[in-house]
Design a protein around this motif. Structure first.
Motif, short mmCIF file in Angstrom:
data_model
loop_
_atom_site.label_atom_id
_atom_site.label_comp_id
_atom_site.label_asym_id
_atom_site.label_seq_id
_atom_site.Cartn_x
_atom_site.Cartn_y
_atom_site.Cartn_z
N HIS A 59 9.67 -23.85 1.24
CA HIS A 59 8.83 -23.74 0.05
C HIS A 59 9.66 -24.23 -1.14
CE1 HIS A 59 5.93 -20.94 2.07
NE2 HIS A 59 7.02 -20.53 2.70
N GLN A 60 9.00 -24.59 -2.21
CA GLN A 60 9.71 -24.86 -3.46
C GLN A 60 9.93 -23.53 -4.18
OE1 GLN A 60 6.84 -27.77 -5.04
NE2 GLN A 60 8.51 -29.25 -5.09
N TRP A 61 11.16 -22.92 -4.20
CA TRP A 61 12.38 -23.43 -3.59
C TRP A 61 13.04 -22.28 -2.88
CZ3 TRP A 61 10.49 -25.10 -8.26
CH2 TRP A 61 10.26 -26.47 -8.37
N TRP A 62 12.52 -21.95 -1.70
CA TRP A 62 13.08 -20.88 -0.89
C TRP A 62 12.66 -21.09 0.56
CZ3 TRP A 62 9.69 -17.21 1.49
CH2 TRP A 62 8.35 -17.32 1.09
N ARG A 116 26.82 -20.88 5.42
CA ARG A 116 25.92 -21.30 4.34
C ARG A 116 25.15 -22.56 4.73
NH1 ARG A 116 25.09 -20.77 -1.21
NH2 ARG A 116 24.70 -22.69 -2.36
N GLY A 117 23.88 -22.58 4.38
CA GLY A 117 23.05 -23.75 4.61
C GLY A 117 22.39 -24.18 3.31
N VAL A 118 21.93 -25.41 3.28
CA VAL A 118 21.32 -25.97 2.06
C VAL A 118 20.12 -26.83 2.43
CG1 VAL A 118 23.49 -25.98 0.77
CG2 VAL A 118 22.86 -27.98 2.15
N CYS A 119 19.34 -27.15 1.41
CA CYS A 119 18.32 -28.19 1.54
C CYS A 119 19.00 -29.52 1.24
CB CYS A 119 17.17 -27.95 0.58
SG CYS A 119 15.90 -29.24 0.68
N ALA A 120 18.91 -30.46 2.16
CA ALA A 120 19.61 -31.74 2.03
C ALA A 120 18.68 -32.89 1.68
CB ALA A 120 20.35 -32.05 3.33
N GLU A 121 17.48 -32.58 1.20
CA GLU A 121 16.52 -33.61 0.79
C GLU A 121 15.98 -33.21 -0.57
OE1 GLU A 121 14.08 -36.99 0.94
OE2 GLU A 121 15.52 -36.37 2.49
N LYS A 155 19.28 -25.45 -5.91
CA LYS A 155 19.33 -24.00 -5.77
C LYS A 155 18.34 -23.54 -4.70
CE LYS A 155 20.98 -23.02 -10.44
NZ LYS A 155 20.70 -22.35 -11.72
N MET A 156 18.43 -24.18 -3.55
CA MET A 156 17.60 -23.82 -2.41
C MET A 156 18.52 -23.64 -1.21
SD MET A 156 14.21 -25.73 -0.93
CE MET A 156 13.37 -25.12 0.54
N ALA A 157 19.30 -22.59 -1.26
CA ALA A 157 20.29 -22.34 -0.22
C ALA A 157 19.82 -21.20 0.70
CB ALA A 157 21.64 -22.00 -0.84
N PHE A 158 20.54 -21.01 1.78
CA PHE A 158 20.27 -19.91 2.71
C PHE A 158 21.55 -19.66 3.51
CE2 PHE A 158 19.44 -23.79 4.97
CZ PHE A 158 19.85 -23.57 6.27
N VAL A 159 21.53 -18.64 4.32
CA VAL A 159 22.68 -18.37 5.18
C VAL A 159 22.20 -18.17 6.61
CG1 VAL A 159 24.16 -17.38 3.39
CG2 VAL A 159 22.62 -15.89 4.69
N ILE A 187 19.80 -13.35 -4.05
CA ILE A 187 18.45 -13.43 -4.57
C ILE A 187 18.17 -14.88 -4.98
CG2 ILE A 187 18.45 -11.05 -5.39
CD1 ILE A 187 18.92 -12.14 -8.22
N ALA A 188 16.89 -15.21 -5.07
CA ALA A 188 16.48 -16.55 -5.51
C ALA A 188 17.09 -17.65 -4.66
CB ALA A 188 16.82 -16.76 -6.98
N ALA A 189 17.07 -17.45 -3.33
CA ALA A 189 17.54 -18.46 -2.38
C ALA A 189 18.97 -18.90 -2.65
CB ALA A 189 16.61 -19.67 -2.36
#
Length: 325
Positions: free
Chosen positions: A117-120, A191-196, A204-208, A276-278
């Motif tokens: 989703h934008q952005w999570w 840690r993971g990220v959005c790469a596009e 600021k659309m990260a995750f773990v 919080i906030a992705a």
């Protein structure tokens, strides 16, 4: 009674050169290392050729159209072109080997659905019935040593999921389901990220990805499938009333309550998450309060609106949210 799971710490750095799973190890061994070696060799050869051309002594009486010299140059260009073609095809073959390592669905694989989703990130663990489905946000928990097949979907634009320490990138495309195979060989928080690029808050659309022993993973998943404990003190009870009486339930859901929104993340076990906030801030009371009151200051363009609350209501609401484990 729901099990209590310790909150995940705010993640640190991540690197594709520190593989922690077979897919990431294949990328490093079969793509990164050979391509790095080829680049170094090419750099040395090209630099050497430039230095030789710049500093070699040339007889001023030597004709510039000497046929032997032209033949040597032609031969050198032909050899260089042949080597280039061989290297390109070698990389293509190695890429196929790596791609094979990140696809497929072993019979014992854990299946997880991730929706961008934008952005999570929305993460869903299927079950045998609707009651066994677990939904969380911005954290993918997996058992160590077990292959995981992630189904990737998007509700808006193209995103790309990438956990550098565990595997390759894979796009999330609206209207299409892609799959990605990952596995962690050792416990850790990756840690993971959005790469596009996907909009204003793409960065600021990260995750773990939380890799943990099987017993702890089962405990976590059992907890996620259960409703959170009801508020135990007067402040948390007041916070739940604030949550349900404001606009929060229009976007968020909390199991065991009337809140059933699906626009924003499920908050049923919000306090067990590390950020919080992705991945924008660590999950602390201060950051949470700032996010609720003025999310645009942390993540400009986010679709969460500001919430004007009295200090007492804000304190009660954050206390309630931090009790949702």
């Amino acid at each position: 009674m729901a099990l209590v799971v310790q909150a995940i710490p705010f993640p640190g750095a991540h690197s594709a050169l520190d593989p922690s799973g077979p897919q990431a190890a294949a990328i490093k061994a079969w793509l990164w290392d050979p391509m790095y070696a080829a680049a170094v060799i090419t750099f040395v050869l090209v630099t050497g050729a430039l230095l030789w051309a710049a500093f070699r002594r040339r007889d001023s009486t030597e004709p510039s159209t000497d046929l032997a010299h032209e033949r040597n140059l032609t031969r050198a260009v032909g050899v260089a072109t042949t080597i280039t073609v061989i290297v390109v095809f070698a990389v293509l073959i190695l890429d196929g080997v790596v791609g094979h390592a990140s696809t497929g669905a072993p019979s014992d694989a854990l299946r997880v659905t991730v929706t961008g989703h934008q952005w999570w990130w929305e993460i869903e663990y299927p079950g045998h019935s609707a009651d066994e489905v677990a939904t969380t946000a911005n954290e993918i928990h997996i058992p160590v040593g077990r292959p995981v097949v992630i189904e990737l979907r998007s509700t808006d634009v193209i995103h790309s999921l990438w956990v550098p320490s565990l595997g390759p990138k894979r796009d999330l495309i609206p209207g299409r389901t892609n799959t990605l195979r990952l596995q962690a060989n050792r416990p850790g928080v990756y840690r993971g990220v959005c790469a596009e690029f996907c909009g204003a808050q793409h960065a600021k659309m990260a995750f773990v990805v939380v890799a943990e022993p099987k017993a702890r993973f089962v405990q976590w998943l059992t907890n996620q499938r259960a409703s959170p404990e009801p508020p135990a003190d007067s402040v948390s009870q007041r916070g739940q009333q604030v949550f349900l009486s404001r606009s929060c339930p229009l976007c968020h859901s909390v199991a065991g309550t009337p809140a059933g929104g699906n626009i924003g993340p499920d908050l049923s076990h919000f306090a067990s998450r590390g950020t919080i906030a992705a991945g924008t801030r660590p999950n602390t009371l201060g950051n949470l309060a700032g996010w609720i009151v003025d999310p645009q200051s942390m993540k400009p363009g986010t679709k969460m609106p500001p919430n004007q609350l009295s200090p007492a209501d804000l304190h009660a609401l954050t206390t309630y949210l931090e009790s949702l484990r």
